[in-house]
Design an enzyme around this catalytic site. Structure first.
Site, PDB file in Angstrom:
ATOM      1  N   CYS A 193       1.335  12.262  -6.837  1.00  0.00           N
ATOM      2  CA  CYS A 193       1.717  13.759  -6.664  1.00  0.00           C
ATOM      3  C   CYS A 193       0.806  14.675  -5.629  1.00  0.00           C
ATOM      4  O   CYS A 193      -0.505  14.300  -5.648  1.00  0.00           O
ATOM      5  CB  CYS A 193       1.647  14.461  -8.055  1.00  0.00           C
ATOM      6  SG  CYS A 193       2.295  13.801  -9.493  1.00  0.00           S
ATOM      7  N   ARG A 212       2.260  10.693   0.289  1.00  0.00           N
ATOM      8  CA  ARG A 212       1.766  10.315  -0.957  1.00  0.00           C
ATOM      9  C   ARG A 212       2.659   9.611  -1.827  1.00  0.00           C
ATOM     10  O   ARG A 212       2.482   8.875  -2.799  1.00  0.00           O
ATOM     11  CB  ARG A 212       1.193  11.394  -1.803  1.00  0.00           C
ATOM     12  CG  ARG A 212      -0.358  11.958  -0.864  1.00  0.00           C
ATOM     13  CD  ARG A 212      -0.749  13.049  -1.530  1.00  0.00           C
ATOM     14  NE  ARG A 212      -1.283  12.961  -2.685  1.00  0.00           N
ATOM     15  CZ  ARG A 212      -2.552  12.874  -2.645  1.00  0.00           C
ATOM     16  NH1 ARG A 212      -3.496  12.707  -1.732  1.00  0.00           N
ATOM     17  NH2 ARG A 212      -3.221  12.873  -4.099  1.00  0.00           N
ATOM     18  N   TRP A 243       5.539  12.983  -8.648  1.00  0.00           N
ATOM     19  CA  TRP A 243       5.722  11.526  -8.668  1.00  0.00           C
ATOM     20  C   TRP A 243       5.770  11.184 -10.134  1.00  0.00           C
ATOM     21  O   TRP A 243       4.767  11.440 -10.848  1.00  0.00           O
ATOM     22  CB  TRP A 243       4.888  10.623  -8.008  1.00  0.00           C
ATOM     23  CG  TRP A 243       4.992   9.190  -8.058  1.00  0.00           C
ATOM     24  CD1 TRP A 243       5.735   8.314  -7.150  1.00  0.00           C
ATOM     25  CD2 TRP A 243       4.551   8.134  -9.050  1.00  0.00           C
ATOM     26  NE1 TRP A 243       5.960   7.075  -7.446  1.00  0.00           N
ATOM     27  CE2 TRP A 243       5.163   6.953  -8.450  1.00  0.00           C
ATOM     28  CE3 TRP A 243       3.873   8.150 -10.206  1.00  0.00           C
ATOM     29  CZ2 TRP A 243       4.980   5.637  -9.208  1.00  0.00           C
ATOM     30  CZ3 TRP A 243       3.729   6.800 -10.872  1.00  0.00           C
ATOM     31  CH2 TRP A 243       4.405   5.760 -10.361  1.00  0.00           C
ATOM     32  N   ASN A 259      -1.776  17.145 -10.933  1.00  0.00           N
ATOM     33  CA  ASN A 259      -1.626  15.691 -10.603  1.00  0.00           C
ATOM     34  C   ASN A 259      -2.389  14.922 -11.524  1.00  0.00           C
ATOM     35  O   ASN A 259      -3.545  15.103 -11.743  1.00  0.00           O
ATOM     36  CB  ASN A 259      -2.324  15.580  -9.148  1.00  0.00           C
ATOM     37  CG  ASN A 259      -2.506  14.196  -8.579  1.00  0.00           C
ATOM     38  OD1 ASN A 259      -1.979  12.913  -9.466  1.00  0.00           O
ATOM     39  ND2 ASN A 259      -3.042  13.831  -7.448  1.00  0.00           N
ATOM     40  N   GLY A 260      -2.036  13.913 -12.127  1.00  0.00           N
ATOM     41  CA  GLY A 260      -2.635  13.275 -13.132  1.00  0.00           C
ATOM     42  C   GLY A 260      -2.098  12.956 -14.659  1.00  0.00           C
ATOM     43  O   GLY A 260      -0.823  13.359 -14.691  1.00  0.00           O
ATOM     44  N   GLU A 320       1.030 -11.216   0.383  1.00  0.00           N
ATOM     45  CA  GLU A 320       0.916  -9.902   1.008  1.00  0.00           C
ATOM     46  C   GLU A 320       2.049  -9.618   1.942  1.00  0.00           C
ATOM     47  O   GLU A 320       2.804  -8.855   1.925  1.00  0.00           O
ATOM     48  CB  GLU A 320      -0.383  -9.681   2.054  1.00  0.00           C
ATOM     49  CG  GLU A 320      -0.374  -8.548   3.232  1.00  0.00           C
ATOM     50  CD  GLU A 320      -0.013  -7.059   2.589  1.00  0.00           C
ATOM     51  OE1 GLU A 320      -0.297  -6.942   1.455  1.00  0.00           O
ATOM     52  OE2 GLU A 320       0.080  -6.086   3.216  1.00  0.00           O
ATOM     53  N   LYS A 360       4.860  -6.835   1.120  1.00  0.00           N
ATOM     54  CA  LYS A 360       5.434  -5.912   2.017  1.00  0.00           C
ATOM     55  C   LYS A 360       6.723  -5.886   2.334  1.00  0.00           C
ATOM     56  O   LYS A 360       7.357  -4.796   2.121  1.00  0.00           O
ATOM     57  CB  LYS A 360       4.854  -6.214   3.331  1.00  0.00           C
ATOM     58  CG  LYS A 360       4.230  -5.427   4.500  1.00  0.00           C
ATOM     59  CD  LYS A 360       3.338  -4.627   4.193  1.00  0.00           C
ATOM     60  CE  LYS A 360       2.734  -3.826   2.874  1.00  0.00           C
ATOM     61  NZ  LYS A 360       1.531  -3.800   2.881  1.00  0.00           N
ATOM     62  N   GLU A 365       8.315  -4.119  -1.117  1.00  0.00           N
ATOM     63  CA  GLU A 365       8.111  -2.894  -1.343  1.00  0.00           C
ATOM     64  C   GLU A 365       9.063  -1.935  -0.186  1.00  0.00           C
ATOM     65  O   GLU A 365       9.270  -0.886  -0.721  1.00  0.00           O
ATOM     66  CB  GLU A 365       6.664  -2.358  -1.295  1.00  0.00           C
ATOM     67  CG  GLU A 365       5.956  -2.380   0.125  1.00  0.00           C
ATOM     68  CD  GLU A 365       4.673  -1.946  -0.054  1.00  0.00           C
ATOM     69  OE1 GLU A 365       4.272  -1.155  -0.806  1.00  0.00           O
ATOM     70  OE2 GLU A 365       3.839  -2.663   0.848  1.00  0.00           O
ATOM     71  N   HIS A 402       5.258 -27.210  -8.344  1.00  0.00           N
ATOM     72  CA  HIS A 402       4.881 -27.186  -9.877  1.00  0.00           C
ATOM     73  C   HIS A 402       5.932 -26.035 -10.299  1.00  0.00           C
ATOM     74  O   HIS A 402       5.348 -25.262 -11.246  1.00  0.00           O
ATOM     75  CB  HIS A 402       3.404 -26.601  -9.855  1.00  0.00           C
ATOM     76  CG  HIS A 402       2.721 -27.546  -9.370  1.00  0.00           C
ATOM     77  ND1 HIS A 402       2.468 -28.771 -10.084  1.00  0.00           N
ATOM     78  CD2 HIS A 402       2.037 -27.665  -8.233  1.00  0.00           C
ATOM     79  CE1 HIS A 402       1.735 -29.547  -9.332  1.00  0.00           C
ATOM     80  NE2 HIS A 402       1.390 -29.071  -8.329  1.00  0.00           N
ATOM     81  N   LYS A 456       1.387   6.792  -2.295  1.00  0.00           N
ATOM     82  CA  LYS A 456       0.614   6.159  -1.524  1.00  0.00           C
ATOM     83  C   LYS A 456      -0.873   6.077  -2.209  1.00  0.00           C
ATOM     84  O   LYS A 456      -1.646   4.939  -1.896  1.00  0.00           O
ATOM     85  CB  LYS A 456       0.323   6.961  -0.216  1.00  0.00           C
ATOM     86  CG  LYS A 456      -0.528   6.589   0.716  1.00  0.00           C
ATOM     87  CD  LYS A 456      -0.023   5.332   1.402  1.00  0.00           C
ATOM     88  CE  LYS A 456      -1.100   5.066   2.646  1.00  0.00           C
ATOM     89  NZ  LYS A 456      -0.714   3.562   2.799  1.00  0.00           N
TER      90      LYS A 456
HETATM   91  C1  F6R Z   1       1.157  -1.847  -0.511  1.00  0.00           C
HETATM   92  C2  F6R Z   1       0.078  -0.790  -0.781  1.00  0.00           C
HETATM   93  C3  F6R Z   1      -0.637  -0.635  -2.181  1.00  0.00           C
HETATM   94  C4  F6R Z   1      -2.136  -0.380  -1.978  1.00  0.00           C
HETATM   95  C5  F6R Z   1      -2.734  -0.222  -3.282  1.00  0.00           C
HETATM   96  C6  F6R Z   1      -4.124   0.044  -3.533  1.00  0.00           C
HETATM   97  O1  F6R Z   1       1.440  -1.692   0.842  1.00  0.00           O
HETATM   98  O2  F6R Z   1      -0.213  -0.082  -0.044  1.00  0.00           O
HETATM   99  O3  F6R Z   1      -0.316  -2.164  -2.639  1.00  0.00           O
HETATM  100  O4  F6R Z   1      -2.703  -1.471  -1.333  1.00  0.00           O
HETATM  101  O5  F6R Z   1      -1.753   0.531  -4.214  1.00  0.00           O
HETATM  102  O6  F6R Z   1      -4.099   1.119  -2.691  1.00  0.00           O
HETATM  103  P1  F6R Z   1      -5.829   1.638  -2.024  1.00  0.00           P
HETATM  104  O7  F6R Z   1      -6.117   0.678  -1.008  1.00  0.00           O
HETATM  105  O8  F6R Z   1      -5.605   3.025  -1.629  1.00  0.00           O
HETATM  106  O9  F6R Z   1      -6.604   1.529  -3.523  1.00  0.00           O
END
Ligand code: F6R
Length: 604
Positions: free
Chosen positions: A2, A27, A75, A99-100, A476, A480, A483, A499, A599
């Protein structure tokens, strides 16, 4: 997550707030709204589900006037994304953006309902305004009513309150979620971060844990968690407009992928001098017995990669954990332990809680992209990654800058522990200085990667395989892809294939093998053969030597520039990111703001 804005301004605030909310879009959110106090000192709200453009459209047809307002991108946590659940929430003469999560909202709600409050939503946020109103009804002045209400809230939150008949008053509070106050000339602003406020002011005060602020156009009074008047620093923030602009790219993600050679060069220039690595002297790697690394998501994969580096280069045992698990596991933290917390935003709730668990037990180092963030501020040592603002929800340049800082830490540790001599260190640093050039060459492969991505985009499931330090990168790459393209993808250690996951292999499941020609290459090629023997389609990402020896029978082969083995995880992150990006383009998804994602994850 949020986003909050608040403005006590000199002009009409609705357009200013919509613009500020636009800068908070990165965000992640699923509804948005604003409230203003009009000329008759009445509160009015407009709220809309979906993208901000829906709110803007609504404001064209049903404009809001007034020079005081609060706004929000939501959010969803409690309650689906709907107009009634969207913020601002209002109860009588008070409105809030929040927010929270208010953890004790059920008991507060029951008490208030018993006293006659009728709730319109299922949200925890509505409790804040209902509670504040109950104190107003008891005859308290708005700032006292707000203070009483905030004191009863449990959980993590940042909030901003606005009151009918009070066009020159906003109350802001922070407990667990970040909040910034922006200072103007006869104006005052509130924002979830400085990016929201960038065009309005560069004079920013960050509230600290437990702070409450009473704001008017001409005064900012901040009180700490004990109710004492607090003097918080006003900082001049430099958020260059270029950092929050797409600079001609179609998406922030494309821009951020392309920026990697530059920002990694920046990160190196901050830490590498002559033949040495400058890290704070309080980081005494020679005295350490072990390192604990904690993070979430992409940052967690950066930590997993660093485990290979610290163990192999410096002989230091490393334990890596996901923050949401670590924080409740009560892991013993012995003496001589360095606890490293890696976070792009520096605000991830689980990572911050894990850090607080380790405080006083170990030396705390933070690797973050936001020097003013909670994680950076609460650490003994902060190592900024210098990636610049990352706006795309999918982390790209922050990941490779995290890896860059972590590999420098591992090299420094290896040197401090006598595992590598001066000449070897100098040689590795010379190779690192050449890394941005190699990254540029990898970016030059974008057309071939995009063609492969269009083929991958037709699949419903994708596997990524890697061995050794390429194993975290396989995970990773899968993260990517899922998501932003919503294609189901998993990353496995190549040796684990037999396995279980090999049962999934058929001609419809592309298997992306990330394998430079290193000392483990032949073993990975054996796993690749096992896939191909079962009709699996292998997309091999390798270097020139790997392509020469192993591309027979692969579905496709992408050839990356040659690179010293140690730094290959940084280089191979680029094709993984570009594959995901172009697969998402082929699927027509919202690349920068993928569904359901935020974000900065400020709730657990
Ligand atoms: C994936 C992504 C998330 C963040 C995770 C941690 O592309 O961006 O998996 O890496 O939410 O966020 P931070 O790094 O801000 O603690």
């Amino acid at each position: 997550m949020c986003g909050i804005v608040g403005v006590l301004g000199k002009h009409e605030v609705a357009p200013i707030m919509v613009e500020a909310l636009r800068r908070l879009e990165y965000r992640g959110y699923d509804s948005a709204g604003i409230a203003t106090i009009d000329e008759r000192l009445q509160l009015h709200r407009r709220r809309a589900v979906g993208k901000l453009v829906n709110l803007s459209d609504l404001l064209v047809h049903e404009p809001l006037s007034g020079r005081a307002g609060i706004g929000h991108t939501r959010w969803a946590t409690h309650g689906a994304p709907s107009v009634s659940n969207a913020h601002p929430h209002q109860c009588g003469p008070v409105a809030v953006v929040h927010n929270g999560i208010i953890e004790n909202f059920r008991s507060l709600r029951e008490d208030l309902a018993a006293q006659g409050t009728v709730f319109e939503t299922e949200t925890d946020t509505e409790t804040i305004v209902a509670l504040t109103r109950s104190f107003l009804d008891q005859g308290l002045a708005p700032r006292d009513a707000a203070e009483q209400a905030i004191a009863r809230l449990e959980g993590a939150f940042a909030l901003c309150l606005l009151f009918e008949n009070e066009p020159d008053l906003m109350i802001a509070a922070r407990k667990g979620s970040p909040l910034a106050i922006g200072h103007g000339e006869g104006e005052v602003f509130v924002g979830s971060d400085a990016i929201a406020l960038a065009p309005l002011t560069d004079q920013i005060t960050y509230l600290e844990e437990g702070d409450r602020a009473v704001l008017t156009r001409d005064s900012v009074e901040i009180y700490d968690a004990d109710g004492r008047r607090a003097n918080r620093q006003v900082r001049t923030i430099q958020i260059d407009a270029a950092h929050i602009d797409k600079a001609g790219h179609k998406h922030f993600m494309a821009k951020e992928i392309a920026e990697q050679p530059t920002v990694i060069g920046e990160a190196l220039s901050h830490y590498v001098h002559d033949a040495g690595i400058d890290l704070p002297q309080t980081l005494d790697f020679a005295a350490l017995d072990r390192i604990v690394m904690v993070a979430c998501g992409t940052a967690f994969y950066a930590c997993l990669t660093a485990k290979y580096w610290f163990e192999q280069l410096a002989g230091l045992p490393v334990e890596v954990d996901i923050a949401s698990e670590f924080r409740y596991r009560e892991p013993p933290i012995g003496p001589n332990t360095l606890a490293v917390f890696v976070s792009q935003s520096g605000e991830t709730a689980d990572t911050l809680a894990a850090l607080r668990y380790c405080a006083e037990k170990a030396q705390i180092a933070a690797v973050t992209n936001v020097e003013t963030s909670s994680i950076a501020r609460e650490s003994d040592v902060n190592l900024p990654i210098h990636a610049g603002a990352e706006i795309g929800v999918a982390s790209t340049k922050a990941f490779t800058c995290q890896l860059t800082v972590l590999v420098l830490m591992a090299l420094k540790a290896a040197h401090a522990r006598g595992r590598i001599d001066d000449a070897t260190l100098a040689a590795r640093l010379a190779e690192l200085r050449n890394l941005p050039g190699r990254l540029n060459l990898a970016l030059g492969q974008a057309p071939q990667i995009a063609a492969a991505a269009r083929a991958v985009a037709e699949a419903e499931d994708v596997l990524f395989l890697g061995r050794g330090q390429m194993y975290p990168l396989a995970m990773e790459g899968a993260l990517k892809l899922k998501e932003i393209s919503y294609i189901h993808a998993e990353g496995y250690a190549s040796g684990e294939l037999k396995h279980g996951p090999i049962a999934l292999i058929d001609q419809t499941v592309p298997v992306i093998v990330m394998a430079p020609h290193d000392h483990l290459f032949d073993k990975t090629v054996s796993n690749m053969q096992e896939v191909m023997a079962r009709g699996g389609q292998v997309l091999l990402i390798t270097d020139s030597e790997g392509a020469k020896t192993a591309s027979d029978g692969t579905w496709r082969t992408l050839v990356m520039p040659d690179c010293p083995a140690l730094f290959e995880p940084i280089l191979y992150a680029l094709p993984a990111q570009l594959l995901a990006y172009h697969a998402a383009i082929a699927k027509g998804t919202d690349v920068d703001q993928p569904r359901n994602l935020a974000k900065s994850v400020t709730v657990e």
